[in-house]
Design a protein around this motif. Structure first.
Motif, short mmCIF file in Angstrom:
data_model
loop_
_atom_site.label_atom_id
_atom_site.label_comp_id
_atom_site.label_asym_id
_atom_site.label_seq_id
_atom_site.Cartn_x
_atom_site.Cartn_y
_atom_site.Cartn_z
N LEU A 1 0.83 -1.20 0.00
CA LEU A 1 0.00 0.00 0.00
C LEU A 1 0.87 1.25 0.00
N LEU A 2 1.90 1.23 0.81
CA LEU A 2 2.84 2.37 0.88
C LEU A 2 3.50 2.58 -0.48
N ALA A 3 3.94 1.50 -1.11
CA ALA A 3 4.59 1.60 -2.41
C ALA A 3 3.62 2.11 -3.47
N SER A 4 2.36 1.67 -3.40
CA SER A 4 1.36 2.08 -4.38
C SER A 4 1.05 3.57 -4.29
N LEU A 5 1.10 4.11 -3.08
CA LEU A 5 0.74 5.51 -2.86
C LEU A 5 1.93 6.45 -2.98
N SER A 6 3.13 5.90 -3.14
CA SER A 6 4.33 6.74 -3.07
C SER A 6 4.54 7.62 -4.29
N GLY A 7 4.01 7.23 -5.46
CA GLY A 7 4.21 8.02 -6.67
C GLY A 7 3.02 8.90 -6.97
N SER A 8 3.14 9.68 -8.02
CA SER A 8 2.08 10.62 -8.38
C SER A 8 0.84 9.90 -8.90
N SER A 9 1.03 8.71 -9.47
CA SER A 9 -0.13 7.97 -10.00
C SER A 9 -0.10 6.51 -9.58
N GLY A 10 0.49 6.25 -8.41
CA GLY A 10 0.57 4.87 -7.92
C GLY A 10 1.83 4.20 -8.42
N SER A 11 2.15 3.06 -7.81
CA SER A 11 3.38 2.35 -8.17
C SER A 11 3.06 1.01 -8.80
N ARG A 12 3.64 0.79 -9.97
CA ARG A 12 3.54 -0.53 -10.59
C ARG A 12 4.93 -1.08 -10.82
N SER A 13 5.84 -0.71 -9.95
CA SER A 13 7.23 -1.11 -10.12
C SER A 13 7.39 -2.60 -9.90
N SER A 14 8.43 -3.16 -10.53
CA SER A 14 8.67 -4.59 -10.37
C SER A 14 9.06 -4.91 -8.93
N LYS A 15 9.70 -3.98 -8.23
CA LYS A 15 10.09 -4.24 -6.84
C LYS A 15 8.86 -4.45 -5.96
N ARG A 16 7.83 -3.64 -6.16
CA ARG A 16 6.61 -3.78 -5.37
C ARG A 16 6.00 -5.17 -5.57
N THR A 17 5.89 -5.61 -6.83
CA THR A 17 5.29 -6.92 -7.08
C THR A 17 6.23 -8.05 -6.66
N ASP A 18 7.53 -7.86 -6.86
CA ASP A 18 8.49 -8.89 -6.43
C ASP A 18 8.41 -9.10 -4.93
N ASP A 19 8.31 -8.00 -4.17
CA ASP A 19 8.22 -8.09 -2.71
C ASP A 19 6.96 -8.84 -2.29
N ASN B 1 -8.40 14.41 7.12
CA ASN B 1 -7.82 15.68 6.63
C ASN B 1 -6.80 15.49 5.51
N ALA B 2 -6.87 14.36 4.83
CA ALA B 2 -5.96 14.11 3.71
C ALA B 2 -6.69 14.39 2.41
N ASN B 3 -6.17 15.31 1.64
CA ASN B 3 -6.82 15.73 0.41
C ASN B 3 -6.11 15.27 -0.84
N THR B 4 -4.93 14.66 -0.68
CA THR B 4 -4.16 14.21 -1.83
C THR B 4 -3.56 12.83 -1.56
N ARG B 5 -3.12 12.20 -2.64
CA ARG B 5 -2.43 10.93 -2.53
C ARG B 5 -1.21 11.06 -1.61
N LYS B 6 -0.46 12.13 -1.79
CA LYS B 6 0.75 12.34 -1.00
C LYS B 6 0.44 12.44 0.49
N GLU B 7 -0.66 13.12 0.84
CA GLU B 7 -1.00 13.27 2.26
C GLU B 7 -1.44 11.94 2.87
N ILE B 8 -2.15 11.12 2.11
CA ILE B 8 -2.49 9.78 2.61
C ILE B 8 -1.22 8.96 2.80
N TYR B 9 -0.31 9.05 1.84
CA TYR B 9 0.96 8.34 1.95
C TYR B 9 1.72 8.77 3.21
N GLU B 10 1.79 10.08 3.46
CA GLU B 10 2.52 10.58 4.63
C GLU B 10 1.86 10.11 5.93
N ASN B 11 0.54 10.10 5.98
CA ASN B 11 -0.16 9.60 7.17
C ASN B 11 0.12 8.12 7.40
#
Length: 220
Positions: A16-34, A179-189
């Motif tokens: 979940l953290l990896a998915s929220l870390s980018g501007s449009s979510g993460s589909r990196s191979s590391k996320r799926t490999d993990d 009080n989270a209005n953006t993807r980044k704020e949810i990620y930080e929380n």
């Protein structure tokens, strides 16, 4: 079971953290490999006592060509494909696409091969954000997984070896969205509160389905 429950929660937290870390979510191979490594090491090797080998990201032949499978378990008698999905956001918007993918994978993988079994494993939050393209929060929604029982019944009538779908469901602490209005704020929380923000709500029931699935293989 309690130890596996904690490992499931930690794994979902990380993906979940990896998915929220980018501007449009993460589909990196590391996320799926993990996620794949976690499921083999923390779950499969704990409950599957059938002799055999595991392979990750393996290309498998099908009647119409081939496609990559997340995890393959096989021995001289059987091959089991394990397909994993972990969803972080916009679940309801895409749920019919997930259903189409699951059904398509089942027919492609099982058709023409008597020694194959299929296991779909989904990590689903009970609530999930929906974002616009800019990453602003449009809504926090209760997720509504598609009921695939009718389609699985048709698959079971078609193939002798029945597939299994396992849905691990997780509650996300409501403070993550407060009080989270953006993807980044949810990620930080999420990062600030940590893994304790995730609670599995049905791991024991779903793990028992997995145990029975592999026990049936051992008895055949």
């Amino acid at each position: 079971m309690k130890r596996m429950k904690t490992k499931l929660e930690n794994a979902f937290y990380k993906t979940l953290l990896a998915s929220l870390s980018g501007s449009s979510g993460s589909r990196s191979s590391k996320r799926t490999d993990d996620l794949h490594t976690h499921f083999e090491k923390d779950i499969l090797k704990e409950i599957n006592h059938t002799p055999g080998e595991y392979f990750h990201e393996r290309k498998i032949k099908t009647a119409d060509g081939s496609f990559n499978v997340d995890i393959i378990f096989e021995n001289a008698n059987i091959q089991i494909a394990i397909l994993l999905k972990s969803i972080a956001s916009s679940f309801n918007k895409n749920r019919k696409n997930y259903a189409n993918t699951i059904m398509g994978e089942a027919f492609r993988y099982l058709s023409g091969y008597e020694n194959r079994r299929l296991l779909h494993v989904n990590y689903i939050p009970t609530t999930a954000p929906r974002f616009n393209k800019e990453g602003d929060v449009l809504a926090i929604e209760n997720t509504k997984p598609q009921d695939l029982s009718y389609f699985y019944e048709q698959i079971n009538n078609t193939f002798s070896r029945k597939p299994l779908e396992v849905n691990f469901k997780f509650e996300i602490n409501s403070l993550i969205f407060e009080n989270a209005n953006t993807r980044k704020e949810i990620y930080e929380n999420l990062r600030r509160i940590g893994p304790s923000s995730i609670r599995s709500v049905n791991s024991e029931e779903q793990l028992l389905h997995l145990v029975n699935f592999f026990n049936n293989e051992n008895s055949e």
